[in-house]
Write a protein that holds these residues in place. Sequence first.
Motif, short mmCIF file in Angstrom:
data_model
loop_
_atom_site.label_atom_id
_atom_site.label_comp_id
_atom_site.label_asym_id
_atom_site.label_seq_id
_atom_site.Cartn_x
_atom_site.Cartn_y
_atom_site.Cartn_z
N VAL A 139 -27.76 9.35 101.78
CA VAL A 139 -27.91 7.91 101.54
C VAL A 139 -28.03 7.15 102.85
CG1 VAL A 139 -26.79 5.87 100.59
CG2 VAL A 139 -26.73 8.02 99.33
N SER A 140 -27.20 7.50 103.84
CA SER A 140 -27.21 6.80 105.13
C SER A 140 -28.53 7.00 105.88
CB SER A 140 -26.05 7.28 106.00
OG SER A 140 -24.81 6.97 105.41
N ALA A 141 -29.18 8.14 105.63
CA ALA A 141 -30.45 8.42 106.30
C ALA A 141 -31.60 7.60 105.73
CB ALA A 141 -30.77 9.91 106.21
N GLY A 142 -31.35 6.87 104.66
CA GLY A 142 -32.40 6.06 104.05
C GLY A 142 -33.44 6.87 103.33
N SER A 143 -33.08 8.08 102.92
CA SER A 143 -34.02 8.97 102.25
C SER A 143 -34.35 8.47 100.85
CB SER A 143 -33.42 10.38 102.18
OG SER A 143 -34.19 11.23 101.37
N SER A 144 -35.55 8.79 100.38
CA SER A 144 -35.92 8.47 99.00
C SER A 144 -35.42 9.54 98.03
CB SER A 144 -37.45 8.34 98.87
OG SER A 144 -38.08 9.58 99.16
N THR A 145 -34.81 10.60 98.56
CA THR A 145 -34.27 11.67 97.73
C THR A 145 -33.20 11.13 96.79
OG1 THR A 145 -34.68 13.32 99.45
CG2 THR A 145 -33.06 13.88 97.76
N ARG A 146 -33.26 11.54 95.53
CA ARG A 146 -32.26 11.15 94.54
C ARG A 146 -31.22 12.25 94.41
NH1 ARG A 146 -33.08 5.80 94.45
NH2 ARG A 146 -35.27 5.31 94.05
N VAL A 147 -29.98 11.84 94.19
CA VAL A 147 -28.86 12.78 94.14
C VAL A 147 -28.25 12.81 92.75
CG1 VAL A 147 -26.59 13.38 95.06
CG2 VAL A 147 -28.34 12.45 96.59
N LEU A 148 -28.22 14.01 92.17
CA LEU A 148 -27.52 14.24 90.91
C LEU A 148 -26.28 15.06 91.21
CD1 LEU A 148 -27.12 14.37 87.83
CD2 LEU A 148 -28.73 16.29 87.78
N MET A 149 -25.11 14.48 91.03
CA MET A 149 -23.86 15.16 91.35
C MET A 149 -23.36 15.96 90.15
SD MET A 149 -21.31 13.02 93.77
CE MET A 149 -21.41 13.31 95.55
N LEU A 150 -22.89 17.17 90.44
CA LEU A 150 -22.27 18.03 89.43
C LEU A 150 -20.80 18.22 89.80
CD1 LEU A 150 -24.87 20.94 89.13
CD2 LEU A 150 -24.72 18.89 87.71
N THR A 151 -19.93 18.22 88.80
CA THR A 151 -18.53 18.50 89.07
C THR A 151 -17.81 18.87 87.79
OG1 THR A 151 -16.46 17.65 90.02
CG2 THR A 151 -17.83 16.10 88.83
N ALA A 152 -16.75 19.68 87.96
CA ALA A 152 -15.92 20.03 86.82
C ALA A 152 -15.01 18.87 86.44
CB ALA A 152 -15.09 21.27 87.14
N ALA A 153 -14.76 17.96 87.38
CA ALA A 153 -13.95 16.77 87.10
C ALA A 153 -14.86 15.67 86.61
CB ALA A 153 -13.23 16.33 88.37
N SER A 154 -14.70 15.30 85.34
CA SER A 154 -15.69 14.39 84.75
C SER A 154 -15.07 13.18 84.06
CB SER A 154 -16.58 15.15 83.77
OG SER A 154 -15.79 15.76 82.76
N ASP A 155 -13.83 12.81 84.43
CA ASP A 155 -13.29 11.60 83.82
C ASP A 155 -13.91 10.37 84.47
OD1 ASP A 155 -11.90 10.97 86.19
OD2 ASP A 155 -10.10 12.01 85.51
N VAL A 156 -13.61 9.21 83.95
CA VAL A 156 -14.27 7.98 84.40
C VAL A 156 -14.06 7.74 85.88
CG1 VAL A 156 -14.30 5.47 84.16
CG2 VAL A 156 -14.19 6.91 82.12
N ARG A 157 -12.83 7.95 86.38
CA ARG A 157 -12.57 7.69 87.80
C ARG A 157 -13.42 8.59 88.70
NH1 ARG A 157 -6.20 8.30 87.85
NH2 ARG A 157 -6.87 9.96 86.42
N ASP A 158 -13.60 9.84 88.29
CA ASP A 158 -14.43 10.74 89.10
C ASP A 158 -15.89 10.32 89.08
OD1 ASP A 158 -12.55 12.82 90.04
OD2 ASP A 158 -12.25 13.15 87.91
N ARG A 159 -16.38 9.89 87.91
CA ARG A 159 -17.77 9.43 87.84
C ARG A 159 -17.97 8.19 88.71
NH1 ARG A 159 -17.08 10.60 82.27
NH2 ARG A 159 -16.94 8.39 81.75
N VAL A 160 -17.02 7.27 88.65
CA VAL A 160 -17.12 6.05 89.46
C VAL A 160 -17.11 6.41 90.94
CG1 VAL A 160 -15.94 3.93 90.14
CG2 VAL A 160 -16.16 4.52 87.72
N ALA A 161 -16.22 7.35 91.34
CA ALA A 161 -16.13 7.75 92.74
C ALA A 161 -17.44 8.37 93.21
CB ALA A 161 -14.97 8.72 92.93
N GLY A 162 -18.03 9.24 92.39
CA GLY A 162 -19.28 9.88 92.78
C GLY A 162 -20.41 8.88 92.92
N LEU A 163 -20.52 7.97 91.97
CA LEU A 163 -21.59 6.98 92.03
C LEU A 163 -21.39 5.99 93.18
CD1 LEU A 163 -21.95 6.30 88.20
CD2 LEU A 163 -23.55 7.56 89.66
N SER A 164 -20.13 5.71 93.53
CA SER A 164 -19.87 4.78 94.62
C SER A 164 -20.28 5.36 95.97
CB SER A 164 -18.39 4.40 94.65
OG SER A 164 -17.58 5.50 95.01
N LEU A 165 -20.42 6.67 96.05
CA LEU A 165 -20.87 7.31 97.29
C LEU A 165 -22.38 7.12 97.49
CD1 LEU A 165 -18.93 10.67 96.93
CD2 LEU A 165 -18.49 8.89 98.63
N GLY A 166 -23.06 6.70 96.44
CA GLY A 166 -24.50 6.53 96.52
C GLY A 166 -25.27 7.51 95.66
#
Length: 218
Positions: A67-94
């Motif tokens: 995200v910091s590099a300004g890339s047009s690459t899209r990121v799909l995060m995978l994780t075993a932790a999938s409650d709301v707080r984890d989803r919010v944390a992942g999306l807040s990273l960009g």
Amino acid sequence: MRVLVVEDEQLLADAIATGLRREAMAVDVVYDGAGAWERASVNDYDVVVLDRDLPRLSGDEVCRRIVSAGSSTRVLMLTAASDVRDRVAGLSLGADDYLGKPFAFAELVARVRALGRRAVAPVPPVLERAGLRLDPARREVMRDGKLVALSPKEFAVLEVLLRAGGAAVTAEQLLEKAWDENADPFTNVVRVTVMTLRRRLGEPAVILTVPGAGYRIE
């Protein structure tokens, strides 16, 4: 579409890569965060499928760097932790999207394709030009209403050409988008694939050679 799969569970990573390749995507695979950032910093990926819990460099840090590099690459995060707080944390990273494990592979494919459409200028989900109709979700190509059977690589090349909207696409760009990092840039694989694709699409030819510039759909 070119995709980087980053997952430290090698069996899962390889299974995801195999499935995406069957969907006519070019896929590279790495099993740790440091390797992911190295690949993402030198290759033009449309989508990175990124596990959060990685050795050597966390998935969170890889996401931040992309995200910091300004890339047009899209990121799909995978994780075993999938409650709301984890989803919010992942999306807040960009991250652009978030998918909890375990997941249905069909949903993963749909999310990757949706993100791939956002990695470049917006294009319709179904591509049409010069009597051709390509539906990425159905893996279906028609010419003048008749179904055309293509190999995954031929399908990928045609998709890249149609997404260009009539502009010329160089052989190097086709190699970058339709093949993975194991492709030899000094072979004639692009020319051969375009030749077989032309033959399958039939006459009159719709893929034109632009001298010194590559290929385009008429």
